[in-house]
Design a protein around this motif. Sequence first.
Motif, PDB file in Angstrom:
ATOM      1  N   CYS A 100      34.968  33.242  22.903  1.00 58.87           N
ATOM      2  CA  CYS A 100      35.715  32.295  23.738  1.00 58.87           C
ATOM      3  C   CYS A 100      37.156  32.746  23.941  1.00 58.87           C
ATOM      4  N   ALA A 101      37.735  33.408  22.943  1.00 58.93           N
ATOM      5  CA  ALA A 101      39.074  33.972  23.115  1.00 58.93           C
ATOM      6  C   ALA A 101      39.067  35.019  24.225  1.00 58.93           C
ATOM      7  N   LEU A 102      38.016  35.844  24.250  1.00 60.03           N
ATOM      8  CA  LEU A 102      37.878  36.826  25.319  1.00 60.03           C
ATOM      9  C   LEU A 102      37.682  36.131  26.665  1.00 60.03           C
ATOM     10  N   GLY A 103      36.846  35.091  26.679  1.00 60.31           N
ATOM     11  CA  GLY A 103      36.610  34.357  27.919  1.00 60.31           C
ATOM     12  C   GLY A 103      37.871  33.710  28.465  1.00 60.31           C
ATOM     13  N   LEU A 104      38.675  33.126  27.584  1.00 56.42           N
ATOM     14  CA  LEU A 104      39.943  32.519  28.012  1.00 56.42           C
ATOM     15  C   LEU A 104      40.857  33.550  28.644  1.00 56.42           C
ATOM     16  N   SER A 105      40.931  34.715  28.028  1.00 57.84           N
ATOM     17  CA  SER A 105      41.784  35.776  28.561  1.00 57.84           C
ATOM     18  C   SER A 105      41.266  36.245  29.921  1.00 57.84           C
ATOM     19  N   GLN A 106      39.964  36.426  30.030  1.00 56.51           N
ATOM     20  CA  GLN A 106      39.363  36.861  31.295  1.00 56.51           C
ATOM     21  C   GLN A 106      39.561  35.812  32.395  1.00 56.51           C
ATOM     22  N   LEU A 107      39.463  34.540  32.012  1.00 49.50           N
ATOM     23  CA  LEU A 107      39.598  33.459  32.985  1.00 49.50           C
ATOM     24  C   LEU A 107      40.965  33.465  33.656  1.00 49.50           C
ATOM     25  N   GLN A 108      41.978  33.929  32.939  1.00 49.80           N
ATOM     26  CA  GLN A 108      43.331  33.940  33.491  1.00 49.80           C
ATOM     27  C   GLN A 108      43.476  34.857  34.700  1.00 49.80           C
ATOM     28  N   ARG A 109      42.597  35.834  34.811  1.00 51.16           N
ATOM     29  CA  ARG A 109      42.665  36.722  35.983  1.00 51.16           C
ATOM     30  C   ARG A 109      41.386  36.657  36.824  1.00 51.16           C
ATOM     31  N   ALA A 110      40.649  35.554  36.686  1.00 49.58           N
ATOM     32  CA  ALA A 110      39.396  35.410  37.430  1.00 49.58           C
ATOM     33  C   ALA A 110      39.634  35.431  38.936  1.00 49.58           C
ATOM     34  N   ASP A 111      40.674  34.765  39.399  1.00 46.13           N
ATOM     35  CA  ASP A 111      40.950  34.735  40.839  1.00 46.13           C
ATOM     36  C   ASP A 111      41.314  36.119  41.366  1.00 46.13           C
ATOM     37  N   GLU A 112      42.031  36.869  40.557  1.00 44.01           N
ATOM     38  CA  GLU A 112      42.399  38.235  40.942  1.00 44.01           C
ATOM     39  C   GLU A 112      41.139  39.094  41.112  1.00 44.01           C
ATOM     40  N   GLY A 113      40.213  38.973  40.155  1.00 42.61           N
ATOM     41  CA  GLY A 113      38.965  39.725  40.251  1.00 42.61           C
ATOM     42  C   GLY A 113      38.128  39.299  41.438  1.00 42.61           C
ATOM     43  N   LEU A 114      38.097  38.002  41.715  1.00 42.81           N
ATOM     44  CA  LEU A 114      37.338  37.483  42.845  1.00 42.81           C
ATOM     45  C   LEU A 114      37.898  38.002  44.165  1.00 42.81           C
ATOM     46  N   LEU A 115      39.214  38.039  44.274  1.00 43.69           N
ATOM     47  CA  LEU A 115      39.856  38.555  45.483  1.00 43.69           C
ATOM     48  C   LEU A 115      39.489  40.018  45.708  1.00 43.69           C
ATOM     49  N   ARG A 136      36.791  41.557  44.632  1.00 43.09           N
ATOM     50  CA  ARG A 136      35.391  41.613  45.037  1.00 43.09           C
ATOM     51  C   ARG A 136      35.253  41.339  46.538  1.00 43.09           C
ATOM     52  N   LYS A 137      35.988  40.365  47.029  1.00 45.98           N
ATOM     53  CA  LYS A 137      35.921  40.048  48.453  1.00 45.98           C
ATOM     54  C   LYS A 137      36.468  41.186  49.307  1.00 45.98           C
ATOM     55  N   GLU A 138      37.522  41.835  48.834  1.00 46.89           N
ATOM     56  CA  GLU A 138      38.071  42.982  49.559  1.00 46.89           C
ATOM     57  C   GLU A 138      37.050  44.109  49.657  1.00 46.89           C
ATOM     58  N   LEU A 139      36.395  44.393  48.541  1.00 49.33           N
ATOM     59  CA  LEU A 139      35.389  45.450  48.523  1.00 49.33           C
ATOM     60  C   LEU A 139      34.211  45.094  49.421  1.00 49.33           C
ATOM     61  N   ALA A 140      33.774  43.834  49.371  1.00 45.46           N
ATOM     62  CA  ALA A 140      32.665  43.401  50.216  1.00 45.46           C
ATOM     63  C   ALA A 140      33.025  43.537  51.696  1.00 45.46           C
ATOM     64  N   HIS A 141      34.254  43.200  52.039  1.00 46.99           N
ATOM     65  CA  HIS A 141      34.700  43.330  53.427  1.00 46.99           C
ATOM     66  C   HIS A 141      34.683  44.797  53.862  1.00 46.99           C
ATOM     67  N   ARG A 142      35.085  45.692  52.982  1.00 51.53           N
ATOM     68  CA  ARG A 142      35.065  47.124  53.310  1.00 51.53           C
ATOM     69  C   ARG A 142      33.637  47.597  53.539  1.00 51.53           C
ATOM     70  N   TYR A 143      32.695  47.110  52.711  1.00 49.43           N
ATOM     71  CA  TYR A 143      31.284  47.437  52.946  1.00 49.43           C
ATOM     72  C   TYR A 143      30.815  46.878  54.290  1.00 49.43           C
TER      73      TYR A 143
END
Length: 399
Positions: A261-276, A278-285
């Motif tokens: 859960c400590a790892l999950g909390l840390s990952q959650l803090q940049r979840a929006d950054e990762g999602l953005l 992913r969308k950029e890469l999908a758009h390039r595809y």
Amino acid sequence: MKDQHPLQQPIPYGRQHITEADIAAVVETMRSDFLTQGPQVAAFEEAFASYVGARYAVAVANGTAALHLCSLALGVTEGTRVITTPITFVASANCVLYCGGSIEFADVDPDTILLDIQHIRRLLESKPPGYYSGIIPVDFGGNPVQLQELRELADRHSLWIIEDACHAPGGYFYDDQGEKQLCGNGKYADLTIFSFHPVKHIATGEGGMVTTNDEALYRKLLLYRTHGITKDPDLLQENHGGWYMEMQELGYNYRISDILCALGLSQLQRADEGLLRRKELAHRYDQAFGEVPEIKLVQTAASATGLAGDTGHAYHLYIIQIQDRKGLYDYLRQHQIFAQVHYIPAHTMPYYRRLGYQKGDFPVAEHYYSQCLSLPLYPTLSDEEQDFVIEKVKEFFQK
């Protein structure tokens, strides 16, 4: 000599992203008084509930445990019949069988590869009232199901909904009022489950989460997660002292550790950054393959009331459909690009065939499977690496 991509390293279809901040969060917890059943679990639950807009969240050992707990909480038992999609990881269906219920598959929409609501409607109308108890839709690949429409159908037939959003944290659709509805916010699904497997948006190694707005279901999840045991003084039938606990139901050890859960909390803090990303890469595809006649792209399920171009897709996967799937799969592997296939239709698995299903039962799902291929997509995939993937895909069709 085989062509290699510029960084000379294999390119998988998915990959976790672990930062120094993630490592520091885990180390801090390992140096604390609690490795499990401590404060990081509750903190992760609270943060995740806030992220998806739900009232309650329950962290568990993995996504399969989350599905099983949901089935238990909703009272699935012998005689319970539930509808789901054949294009999913088998856990989406298995969870009902764990509880003694039975699964009935419905075919998928040929464009979105999500459950075909018209097929579901025909199933429901072909049976007497009460024949089915629930539906488990899957936000496949990160493509969110339009749950408002499905909820209206479910309510007409007194069905519950478990949303399998393992692919879609941060995903959303627009309702008929133009309001954004986040996957897992509990407005239309009774329960929603997520997975934190390494290739998912948020990685904890293994881990899962259930979100809901229903307090009664939330209490059941907490009980079933820990052997059916409670120490809550308000729930005890007797109380012998501070040590006392009661097993009130037959539950399971589906807990998750504070370390994860400590790892999950840390990952959650940049979840929006990762999602953005992913969308950029999908758009390039999309830009690269949109005009390639040999490639069919999976369409989004965005509501017409959404903002122009805003599909709410969470892009866990980027899937193309091609005639010679095995040929392209093997060609990419020759160049150290490790694409993947999602999924072998569940009803064609030997176990489900023993339950009476057979090839040919769901032709749209089976046709999709014969052509689908998931290309590399993860936040740390570089533009240079993606360009190499695009180059090799196009090169295959030019041979």
